[in-house]
Write an enzyme that holds these catalytic residues in place. Structure first.
Site, PDB file in Angstrom:
ATOM      1  N   GLN A 107       0.853  -1.197   0.000  1.00 46.63           N
ATOM      2  CA  GLN A 107       0.000   0.000   0.000  1.00 46.63           C
ATOM      3  C   GLN A 107       0.883   1.238   0.000  1.00 46.63           C
ATOM      4  O   GLN A 107       1.941   1.248   0.623  1.00 46.63           O
ATOM      5  CB  GLN A 107      -0.888   0.014   1.247  1.00 46.63           C
ATOM      6  CG  GLN A 107      -1.966  -1.034   1.283  1.00 46.63           C
ATOM      7  CD  GLN A 107      -3.081  -0.754   0.319  1.00 46.63           C
ATOM      8  OE1 GLN A 107      -3.624  -1.648  -0.290  1.00 46.63           O
ATOM      9  NE2 GLN A 107      -3.427   0.525   0.141  1.00 46.63           N
TER      10      GLN A 107
HETATM   11  N1  LIG Z   1      -7.163 -14.473  -9.893  1.00 49.09           N
HETATM   12  C1  LIG Z   1      -6.091 -14.367  -9.121  1.00 49.09           C
HETATM   13  N2  LIG Z   1      -6.154 -13.622  -8.001  1.00 49.09           N
HETATM   14  C2  LIG Z   1      -5.053 -13.539  -7.227  1.00 49.09           C
HETATM   15  C3  LIG Z   1      -3.844 -14.201  -7.550  1.00 49.09           C
HETATM   16  N3  LIG Z   1      -2.943 -13.935  -6.590  1.00 49.09           N
HETATM   17  C4  LIG Z   1      -3.560 -13.129  -5.700  1.00 49.09           C
HETATM   18  N4  LIG Z   1      -4.835 -12.887  -6.073  1.00 49.09           N
HETATM   19  C5  LIG Z   1      -5.828 -12.051  -5.378  1.00 49.09           C
HETATM   20  O1  LIG Z   1      -5.341 -10.730  -5.347  1.00 49.09           O
HETATM   21  C6  LIG Z   1      -5.694 -10.086  -4.123  1.00 49.09           C
HETATM   22  C7  LIG Z   1      -4.475  -9.500  -3.473  1.00 49.09           C
HETATM   23  O2  LIG Z   1      -3.629 -10.520  -2.967  1.00 49.09           O
HETATM   24  P1  LIG Z   1      -2.619 -10.293  -1.748  1.00 49.09           P
HETATM   25  O3  LIG Z   1      -1.779 -11.527  -1.644  1.00 49.09           O
HETATM   26  O4  LIG Z   1      -3.322  -9.831  -0.554  1.00 49.09           O
HETATM   27  O5  LIG Z   1      -1.737  -9.087  -2.351  1.00 49.09           O
HETATM   28  P2  LIG Z   1      -0.448  -8.391  -1.724  1.00 49.09           P
HETATM   29  O6  LIG Z   1       0.499  -8.164  -2.845  1.00 49.09           O
HETATM   30  O7  LIG Z   1       0.071  -9.173  -0.574  1.00 49.09           O
HETATM   31  O8  LIG Z   1      -1.019  -6.994  -1.250  1.00 49.09           O
HETATM   32  P3  LIG Z   1      -0.437  -6.021  -0.088  1.00 49.09           P
HETATM   33  O9  LIG Z   1      -0.311  -6.836   1.133  1.00 49.09           O
HETATM   34  O10 LIG Z   1      -1.413  -4.901   0.057  1.00 49.09           O
HETATM   35  O11 LIG Z   1       0.872  -5.498  -0.592  1.00 49.09           O
HETATM   36  C8  LIG Z   1      -6.397 -11.139  -3.300  1.00 49.09           C
HETATM   37  O12 LIG Z   1      -7.785 -10.939  -3.395  1.00 49.09           O
HETATM   38  C9  LIG Z   1      -5.993 -12.450  -3.932  1.00 49.09           C
HETATM   39  O13 LIG Z   1      -6.997 -13.425  -3.811  1.00 49.09           O
HETATM   40  C10 LIG Z   1      -3.809 -14.999  -8.755  1.00 49.09           C
HETATM   41  O14 LIG Z   1      -2.821 -15.604  -9.132  1.00 49.09           O
HETATM   42  N5  LIG Z   1      -4.965 -15.030  -9.489  1.00 49.09           N
END
Ligand SMILES: Nc1nc2c(ncn2[C@@H]2O[C@H](COP(=O)(O)OP(=O)(O)OP(=O)(O)O)[C@@H](O)[C@H]2O)c(=O)[nH]1
Ligand SMILES: [Mg+2]
Lengths: 340, 185
Positions: B70
Site C-alpha cells: 500500500q
Molecule cells: N485471480 C487471481 N487472483 C489472485 C492471484 N494472486 C492473488 N490474487 C488475489 O489478489 C488479491 C491480493 O492478494 P494479496 O496476496 O493480498 O496481495 P499483496 O500483494 O500481498 O497486497 P499487499 O499486502 O497490500 O501489498 C487477493 O484478493 C488475492 O486473492 C492470482 O494468481 N490469481
C-alpha cells in the site's frame, strides 16, 4: 516436413505440460508434508508478552543510543554501535515473528518505533564517526555512503510503447443505467471508470474488479472472487461482495459490503459502512460458489492505513441502521449487455 | 551503510537465504508466499506491515520477507533492503491501469545500492485471469531488456490461484543465489 515440425511441436508441448504437472505435484507435496506446526497459543497473552518484551528492548536501545555521544574511545564506540545495531535487528525479527497475531495498531506502532530507532542510529553514526575511519571491509562499500534512492527520473517515458488492449468494462458515461450479466462467460476482470451519475448493475461473478473516478454513482455487484481495487470516488453508493476490498481516495461514500478479509481504506474521508444487501434471482448460488455466502462481519472491521492510533479512525463510521437502505433488488437480463 | 550488513554476515547461518518480496499492493505477494508454503489462501487481508516466513526449500532455508505494498507503507520497504540475496518483484498482470506505477517503483528499487547484488525474479502473477498480460508483454512494459547488465534476472508468468509457475520461479531464484554465494566461498 511440415508434419514433422508439427509433431515436434506437439511433443514439445507434451513435455512442457508434463513438466508443469510435475511442478504442481511438487507444490501439492509441499502442502502435504508441511509439519503441522501452527502454535495456537492464546493470542492475547502472546500479544501482551510481545508488548512487554518489545518495550523493554526498545528502552534499552534508546538508553544505549543516548549514551553514545559520551563515549570518547572510537574503537569502543564502533563495537557499541555494532551491538546496538544488532539489538535493533533482533527487535525487528521479534516484530516480524509476531506480526501474525499482533493487532494492526500495535504492529504499525512497532514498525514506526523500529524505523525511528534505525534513523537515530544512522544519524549518530554519521555524526560520531568520521566517514573514513568507519570502513568495514565490505565488497561493495567503495561507493558513496548514502543509499537514498536517487531522484525519481521522470524522464523515463522512453520505454517502447506497447498497445495494451482495453479490458472489459464501463467507461466514460453520464446519466445512464449500465447492466452486465457475467453468467456463462469466461471469468476475468472488469473495469468501471470515469462515470458520472450512473447506476451500474453487475450480475454473476468475476475474479477482479477495478473501479476508478466515479462521481454520484450507484454500483450494485455480485461476488468478486479476488479483489476490488478502488480509487478516486465521490458521493457514491456501493453494494459489493468480495474476498478483498481496497479503497483509495474515496470521499463521502456508503459501502454495503461483504468481505472475507478486512476492508482497507487509504486517504479517505466520510465513508460509512453497512452489511451487504443485494438481491437478484440466483444470487444465493453465486455467493455460495464464490465462498461469500456467509456474513463474516468484516464489513465493520475496516483498517485505515492513514490512521495510526488505536482510537476509531475519523475517516469512516458504521452507517446507522435507521439510515440504511433496506435491500436492493435488481433484475437479471438474458443478454449480457442491456440498458435499463 | 555497511554496519548492518557486516553483523548479519557474521550471524548468517549456512544455507540460509534472505528473500525480499515487494510489488504494488494487491499484486498477490502474500497469496504467493502462503501458497508456496502450502497454507490456506482463502482469507488474506492486505498486509499492514510485513510478514516473515521461514520456509525450507530444497536444501536451503528461505527467510521470506513479504512487505505490504500500500502507498502509505512503501516508504518502509527500504528498512528491509539490507543483506537481501533475492528480490522478488510481483506484478498483477491484470492491473493494466497501474503498469506505469509498477514500472516506476521497480525502477526506483533497482537504483538501490543495497539491492545491487540481489538476484531479481519478476513474477507476472494472476495469469489465470482472462485479459491478463503475458510475461513477455510485462517484460516489454517494464523495459527489462535494458536492465543493468550485471543484474541476474528472470521473469516468470504465474498464478497464485492455480500454483502454476511459482516453483519454476523460485527454483531459478534459489539456484541463482546458491551459485553466487555458496560456490564462491
Ligand atoms: N485471480 C487471481 N487472483 C489472485 C492471484 N494472486 C492473488 N490474487 C488475489 O489478489 C488479491 C491480493 O492478494 P494479496 O496476496 O493480498 O496481495 P499483496 O500483494 O500481498 O497486497 P499487499 O499486502 O497490500 O501489498 C487477493 O484478493 C488475492 O486473492 C492470482 O494468481 N490469481
Ligand atoms: Mg500482502
Amino acid at each position: 516436413m511440415e508434419e514433422e515440425l508439427q509433431s515436434k511441436a506437439t511433443t514439445m508441448e507434451a513435455t512442457l505440460r508434463k513438466k508443469q504437472q510435475a511442478m504442481l505435484d511438487r507444490l501439492a507435496n509441499r502442502h502435504q508434508n508441511r509439519p503441522k506446526s501452527t502454535i495456537t497459543d492464546d493470542s492475547t497473552s502472546s500479544s501482551t508478552a510481545f508488548s512487554s518484551k518489545f518495550s523493554d528492548s526498545k528502552r534499552s536501545v534508546e538508553s544505549q543510543l543516548a549514551e553514545l555521544p559520551t563515549l570518547s574511545d572510537s574503537c569502543h564506540l564502533k563495537s557499541r554501535l555494532a551491538e546496538i545495531s544488532s539489538e535493533i535487528s533482533s527487535l525487528e525479527q521479534l516484530v516480524a515473528e509476531s506480526s501474525y497475531f499482533l493487532p494492526s495498531y500495535d504492529l504499525r506502532a512497532a514498525l514506526k518505533s523500529i524505523s525511528d530507532l534505525k534513523q537515530s542510529l544512522e544519524k549518530l553514526i554519521s555524526e560520531l564517526l568520521p566517514k573514513k575511519k568507519f570502513s568495514f571491509k565490505n565488497k561493495s562499500a567503495s561507493k558513496n555512503v548514502h543509499t537514498e534512492p536517487r531522484e525519481t527520473a521522470k524522464a523515463e517515458k522512453s520505454n517502447p510503447i506497447i498497445t495494451i488492449p482495453e479490458s472489459p468494462g464501463f467507461r466514460n458515461k453520464q446519466n445512464e443505467v449500465l447492466t452486465k450479466n457475467f453468467r456463462g462467460s469466461e471469468i476475468g476482470e472488469f473495469t468501471i471508470s470515469d462515470l458520472d451519475s450512473c447506476e451500474v448493475r453487475l450480475i454473476g461473478s468475476v475474479r477482479a474488479a477495478f473501479i476508478n473516478r466515479l462521481r454520484n454513482c450507484k454500483v450494485y455487484g455480485g461476488p468478486v472472487t479476488g479483489s476490488i481495487l478502488m480509487e478516486d470516488v465521490e458521493n457514491c453508493v456501493f453494494v459489493l461482495a468480495s474476498h478483498q476490498i481496497r479503497i483509495h481516495c474515496a470521499k463521502r461514500c456508503d459501502f454495503y459490503v461483504r468481505v472475507r478479509s478486512r476492508p482497507i481504506i487509504e486517504d479517505c474521508g466520510g465513508l460509512r459502512f453497512a452489511p451487504y444487501c443485494l438481491k437478484y434471482d440466483g444470487i444465493g448460488d453465486d455467493l455460495k460458489e464464490a465462498g461469500l455466502d456467509e456474513e463474516s462481519g468484516n464489513w465493520s472491521n475496516v483498517d485505515d492505513f492513514k490512521w495510526l492510533r488505536a482510537a476509531q479512525s475519523p475517516n469512516w463510521s458504521v452507517l446507522d441502521e435507521g439510515e440504511r437502505v433496506g435491500s436492493i433488488q435488481i433484475e437479471v437480463l438474458d443478454n449480457g449487455n442491456g440498458k435499463g | 551503510m555497511g554496519l548492518l550488513s557486516i553483523i548479519r554476515k557474521i550471524k548468517r547461518k549456512e544455507k540460509e537465504m534472505r528473500i525480499l518480496m515487494v510489488g504494488l499492493d494487491n499484486s498477490g505477494k502474500t497469496t504467493i508466499v502462503l501458497k508456496i508454503n502450502g497454507e490456506d489462501t482463502s482469507v488474506i487481508s492486505p498486509t499492514l506491515g510485513f510478514n516473515i516466513k521461514t520456509i525450507n526449500y530444497q536444501k536451503y532455508t528461505l527467510n521470506i520477507w513479504d512487505v505490504g505494498g500500500q502507498k502509505t507503507i512503501r516508504s518502509y520497504w527500504r528498512n528491509y533492503f539490507e543483506q537481501t540475496d533475492g528480490l522478488v518483484w510481483v506484478v498483477d498482470s491484470s492491473d493494466l491501469r497501474r503498469l506505469d506505477d509498477c514500472k516506476m517503483e521497480l525502477d526506483n528499487l533497482l537504483k538501490e545500492e543495497r539491492l545491487s547484488g540481489a538476484s531479481l525474479l519478476i513474477l507476472a502473477n494472476k495469469q489465470d485471469i482472462k485479459g491478463a498480460l503475458t510475461p513477455e508483454e510485462i517484460a516489454r512494459v517494464l523495459n527489462l531488456e535494458n536492465m543493468d547488465k550485471t543484474r541476474h534476472w528472470k521473469i516468470v508468468g504465474c498464478s497464485a490461484y492455480t500454483g502454476s509457475g511459482l516453483l519454476e520461479g523460485f527454483d531459478w531464484l534459489v539456484q541463482d543465489i546458491a551459485s553466487r554465494i555458496y560456490v564462491l566461498d
